[in-house]
Write a protein that holds these residues in place. Structure first.
Motif, mmCIF file in Angstrom:
data_model
loop_
_atom_site.group_PDB
_atom_site.id
_atom_site.type_symbol
_atom_site.label_atom_id
_atom_site.label_comp_id
_atom_site.label_asym_id
_atom_site.label_seq_id
_atom_site.Cartn_x
_atom_site.Cartn_y
_atom_site.Cartn_z
ATOM 1 N N LEU A 17 0.893 -1.142 0.020
ATOM 2 C CA LEU A 17 0.059 -0.011 -0.007
ATOM 3 C C LEU A 17 0.947 1.408 -0.068
ATOM 4 O O LEU A 17 0.485 2.307 -0.816
ATOM 5 N N ARG A 18 2.081 1.269 0.490
ATOM 6 C CA ARG A 18 2.819 2.427 0.634
ATOM 7 C C ARG A 18 3.404 2.822 -0.688
ATOM 8 O O ARG A 18 3.387 3.895 -1.158
ATOM 9 N N GLY A 19 3.762 1.519 -1.383
ATOM 10 C CA GLY A 19 4.458 1.631 -2.844
ATOM 11 C C GLY A 19 3.316 2.210 -3.743
ATOM 12 O O GLY A 19 3.538 3.151 -4.480
ATOM 13 N N GLU A 20 2.133 1.694 -3.698
ATOM 14 C CA GLU A 20 0.829 2.337 -4.390
ATOM 15 C C GLU A 20 0.578 3.876 -3.977
ATOM 16 O O GLU A 20 0.289 4.670 -5.121
ATOM 17 N N LEU A 21 0.608 4.058 -2.803
ATOM 18 C CA LEU A 21 0.439 5.407 -2.709
ATOM 19 C C LEU A 21 1.397 6.476 -3.274
ATOM 20 O O LEU A 21 1.271 7.466 -3.662
ATOM 21 N N GLY A 22 2.581 5.953 -3.068
ATOM 22 C CA GLY A 22 3.754 6.730 -3.703
ATOM 23 C C GLY A 22 3.459 6.795 -5.217
ATOM 24 O O GLY A 22 3.612 7.782 -5.774
ATOM 25 N N ARG A 23 3.240 5.679 -5.905
ATOM 26 C CA ARG A 23 2.727 5.710 -7.075
ATOM 27 C C ARG A 23 1.746 6.905 -7.541
ATOM 28 O O ARG A 23 1.762 7.633 -8.368
ATOM 29 N N ALA A 24 0.678 6.730 -6.814
ATOM 30 C CA ALA A 24 -0.433 7.701 -6.998
ATOM 31 C C ALA A 24 -0.129 9.119 -6.639
ATOM 32 O O ALA A 24 -0.489 9.893 -7.607
ATOM 33 N N GLU A 25 0.617 9.186 -5.796
ATOM 34 C CA GLU A 25 1.216 10.643 -5.482
ATOM 35 C C GLU A 25 2.004 11.323 -6.649
ATOM 36 O O GLU A 25 1.964 12.394 -6.666
ATOM 37 N N GLN A 26 2.847 10.450 -7.140
ATOM 38 C CA GLN A 26 3.742 10.850 -8.371
ATOM 39 C C GLN A 26 2.685 11.138 -9.387
ATOM 40 O O GLN A 26 2.968 12.249 -10.116
ATOM 41 N N ALA A 27 1.975 10.274 -9.782
ATOM 42 C CA ALA A 27 1.069 10.623 -10.839
ATOM 43 C C ALA A 27 0.107 11.595 -10.792
ATOM 44 O O ALA A 27 -0.041 12.571 -11.680
ATOM 45 N N LEU A 28 -0.254 11.972 -9.641
ATOM 46 C CA LEU A 28 -1.201 13.144 -9.080
ATOM 47 C C LEU A 28 -0.109 14.579 -9.357
ATOM 48 O O LEU A 28 -0.584 15.368 -10.149
ATOM 49 N N ALA A 29 1.040 14.375 -9.003
ATOM 50 C CA ALA A 29 1.902 15.543 -8.929
ATOM 51 C C ALA A 29 2.245 15.704 -10.409
ATOM 52 O O ALA A 29 2.439 16.968 -10.754
ATOM 53 N N THR A 30 2.436 14.895 -11.153
ATOM 54 C CA THR A 30 2.623 14.804 -12.514
ATOM 55 C C THR A 30 1.394 15.345 -13.383
ATOM 56 O O THR A 30 1.768 16.477 -14.178
ATOM 57 N N ALA A 31 0.577 15.148 -12.821
ATOM 58 C CA ALA A 31 -0.699 15.695 -13.697
ATOM 59 C C ALA A 31 -1.126 17.175 -13.415
ATOM 60 O O ALA A 31 -1.512 17.853 -14.210
ATOM 61 N N GLU A 32 -0.586 17.688 -12.089
ATOM 62 C CA GLU A 32 -0.806 18.780 -11.492
ATOM 63 C C GLU A 32 0.409 19.812 -12.039
ATOM 64 O O GLU A 32 0.397 20.947 -11.957
ATOM 65 N N GLY A 33 1.504 19.232 -12.682
ATOM 66 C CA GLY A 33 2.626 19.996 -13.044
ATOM 67 C C GLY A 33 3.652 20.306 -11.897
ATOM 68 O O GLY A 33 4.197 21.201 -12.329
ATOM 69 N N VAL A 34 3.519 19.696 -10.985
ATOM 70 C CA VAL A 34 4.466 19.977 -9.874
ATOM 71 C C VAL A 34 5.269 18.828 -9.364
ATOM 72 O O VAL A 34 5.017 17.654 -9.695
ATOM 73 N N PRO A 35 6.413 19.066 -8.974
ATOM 74 C CA PRO A 35 7.328 17.858 -8.558
ATOM 75 C C PRO A 35 6.683 16.915 -7.495
ATOM 76 O O PRO A 35 5.874 17.435 -6.534
ATOM 77 N N ALA A 36 7.042 15.754 -7.724
ATOM 78 C CA ALA A 36 6.167 14.790 -6.638
ATOM 79 C C ALA A 36 6.800 15.023 -5.152
ATOM 80 O O ALA A 36 6.210 14.429 -4.296
#
Length: 51
Positions: A18-37
């Motif tokens: 779950l920590r790994g999935e959360l990290g991937r989700a946060e990175q995808a969200l940051a990418t979509a928002e155009g900010v560093p993860a």
């Protein structure tokens, strides 16, 4: 406590997953928002705020 003992390795595996999935989700969200993860991606900005 004896009831949880056999389940501890599975729970640790689940937490790790779950920590790994959360990290991937946060990175995808940051990418979509155009900010560093993470703040480590832009250390100069973090230091500039403190100065």
């Amino acid at each position: 406590m004896s009831v949880l003992q056999p389940a501890l390795p599975r729970l640790r595996t689940l937490v790790t997953y779950l920590r790994g999935e959360l990290g991937r989700a946060e990175q995808a969200l940051a990418t979509a928002e155009g900010v560093p993860a993470c703040i480590h991606c832009q250390p100069d900005t973090a230091l500039g705020v403190l100065e």
